[in-house]
Write an enzyme that holds these catalytic residues in place. Structure first.
Site, short mmCIF file in Angstrom:
data_model
loop_
_atom_site.label_atom_id
_atom_site.label_comp_id
_atom_site.label_asym_id
_atom_site.label_seq_id
_atom_site.Cartn_x
_atom_site.Cartn_y
_atom_site.Cartn_z
N LYS A 187 0.83 -1.21 0.00
CA LYS A 187 0.00 0.00 0.00
C LYS A 187 0.87 1.27 0.00
O LYS A 187 1.96 1.27 0.59
CB LYS A 187 -0.89 -0.05 1.25
CG LYS A 187 -1.92 1.04 1.38
CD LYS A 187 -2.71 0.85 2.69
CE LYS A 187 -3.80 1.88 2.86
NZ LYS A 187 -4.54 1.70 4.14
N SER A 199 -9.28 1.79 3.34
CA SER A 199 -8.46 2.58 2.48
C SER A 199 -7.45 1.77 1.66
O SER A 199 -6.83 2.33 0.74
CB SER A 199 -7.69 3.62 3.30
OG SER A 199 -6.84 3.01 4.24
N SER A 204 -9.48 -0.73 7.50
CA SER A 204 -9.00 -0.46 6.14
C SER A 204 -8.41 -1.65 5.40
O SER A 204 -8.15 -1.54 4.20
CB SER A 204 -7.98 0.68 6.17
OG SER A 204 -8.63 1.91 6.34
#
Lengths: 65, 456
Positions: free
Chosen positions: B71, B146, B170
């Site tokens: 990420k 996210s 997330s």
């Protein structure tokens, strides 16, 4: 925080006191968010947590001591 | 099907046995990013030379030569994280983050950086300076956030493993929306060095993979110790009556209930018991308050006033909203954390896992991120933390696993929480459920991302 007609005035004044600039569109977004969250904030502020023992030196990787 | 379509563990085993060439696998992963990413926007950066350098120096670890993505929340030695935003509040720098070191030491190869919701502040993934990531099951739908690109990349089999971060759900939201398995580890157990929220008490790194066994392998790398497989026989399942189950789309609830029945059968018909969690009604606001205020040290007036219009309106406005939160509410949120942790510790004396849907609705459209629930229509970012916030508030591990699809073919995720340190039990339970369902949910791949081998 407070809901209702005075919210944008409250938010604008509060942010200005902190030195934060905010425009009307941002205020509208903030008010929309507050309409969702302020009932939860109110409930939290009204919750009886006096008897809840704090966890000194809390270790979130472990159960409470 | 090629080796890249297979599990992380199969890829690692093939390379270890010299049945596959790690360089060729990396080339295939990079080619697949070029091929599949344009419609998904899951990957925001590749760096073939750095990836090949990582491979050249890769030790003979459990993930030797296996391509993964990370990420955009973690620095790498050759790239600073961007947090999915056009304007950082605090400058970031390239460096060896904890997840980078963990992957390097396990022998893995970072093939790319995955998209994320702007600043990590959303559960949908539809806002990012790179443009929205898209859900491989329906590219007009949100992938979840996210860790949006991480979920989408694994679902589209661009890679079989991604490292995400979970501050208020997330990892688990994109796992549910994209039909993959995502583990939010026990707080403090996975590598976190180098994260921009240096004193977080809520955020953890964790794996998103096609199935639980791959999550076990990748989590072992992030934990710095292997997670051995165990036995979920006789597992005692806790159910919290009320909103976590009642306020869901009917199809979500039905699929999760079927999955729990299947889990119970697969594990020998263990006990199902109702449990009460003290303070649960305040978990939504408490998890958000604590999570969001951890970033307040970065929000100086000069920085907030300096945000340009390249930052989304919603992010700019919500940053300012955070500054209006009364301190008393944050202090009370900490008491709710204490209350909830004690209540959970008591509950886990009687049950092994506590179950409810990961999210109350399937992935919403990118252009309308509200979800319709029995109690009303809400922004997904409001609805989802009611289901995901508990683990971050309390430090518990939690897992989301795919358990079905709705009438439109969109994935549905079931969430299990376990007591602190019992991350392995969650993986054992997920594997038991996979066996009970003949792996049909974890092996499902969106039609447009299946690799067809031409007939000879």
């Amino acid at each position: 925080m407070q809901g209702g007609d005075g919210f944008q005035t409250f938010a604008k004044t509060g942010l200005e006191r902190l030195g934060i600039e905010v425009d009307d569109v941002e205020l509208a977004v903030i008010e929309a968010a507050d309409s969702l969250y302020h009932p939860h904030l109110d409930a939290l502020l009204a919750a009886d947590v006096d008897d809840v023992e704090p966890e000194p030196e809390i270790d979130l990787s472990e159960p409470p001591r | 099907m090629t080796l890249l379509d297979r599990s992380l563990r199969e890829q690692a085993a093939a390379i270890a046995a010299r049945d596959a060439d790690a360089g060729e696998l990396l080339d295939e992963a990079l080619a697949r990013i070029e091929d599949r990413n344009p419609e998904l926007n899951a990957i925001v950066a590749t760096f073939p030379e750095d990836s090949r350098r990582m491979l050249d120096g890769a030790p003979a670890g459990p993930l030797h030569g296996v391509p993964v993505v990370v990420k955009d929340e973690w620095p790498l030695p050759w790239r600073a994280e961007r947090l999915g935003t056009a304007q950082l509040l605090v400058p970031t720098h390239p460096g060896e983050s904890g997840p980078y070191r963990a992957l390097r030491d396990a022998g893995a190869v970072i093939a790319g950086v995955a998209n994320m919701h702007e600043y990590g502040a959303g559960s949908t993934g539809h806002v990012s300076a790179y443009g929205p990531a898209r859900n491989p099951w329906d590219t007009d739908r949100c992938p979840g956030g996210s860790s949006s690109g991480s979920g989408a990349a694994v679902a589209a089999r661009i890679v079989a493993g991604a490292v995400g971060a979970d501050g208020v759900g997330s990892i688990r939201y994109p796992a549910a929306y994209c039909g993959v398995t995502g583990l939010k580890p026990t707080f403090g157990r996975s590598a976190m060095e180098g994260h921009h929220v240096r004193d977080t008490t809520t955020i953890v790194s964790g794996p998103l993979c096609p199935d639980a066994a791959d999550c076990r392998l990748l989590a072992g790398a992030l934990f710095g110790e292997p997670l051995s497989a165990g036995d979920a026989d006789g597992i005692r399942i806790g159910i919290v009556p009320g909103a976590p189950w009642d306020d869901c789309q009917p199809g979500v609830r039905a699929a999760c209930e079927r999955a729990l029945a299947g889990l119970r059968e697969a594990t020998g018909g263990g006990e199902v018991r109702e449990v009460a969690i003290g303070g649960l009604e305040h978990v939504l606001i408490s998890s958000i308050l604590i999570g969001q205020t951890e970033e307040l040290p970065s929000l100086s007036p000069a920085r907030v006033n300096g945000l340009s219009e390249d930052v989304s309106l919603i992010a700019r406005a919500l940053m300012k909203y955070r500054l209006l939160v009364p301190a008393a509410a944050v202090a009370r949120a900490q008491r709710i954390r204490n209350q909830t942790r004690r209540s959970l510790a008591a509950a886990f004396e009687h049950v092994d896992v506590i179950a409810w849907p990961t999210v109350p609705a399937v992935a919403p459209p990118l252009d309308n991120t509200t979800v319709e629930l029995p109690s009303g229509t809400y922004p997904a970012d409001y609805a989802n933390p009611r289901f995901g916030g508990l683990a971050n508030l309390t430090g518990l591990p939690a897992i989301s696993m795919p358990v079905g699809r709705d009438g439109d073919g969109l994935p549905i995720g079931l969430q299990l929480h376990a007591a602190w340190g019992r991350d392995g039990l969650l993986l054992d339970a997920a594997e038991a459920l996979e066996r009970a369902t003949d792996r049909r949910h974890v092996d499902a791949v969106p039609k447009s991302h299946r690799t067809e081998i031409p007939a000879p």
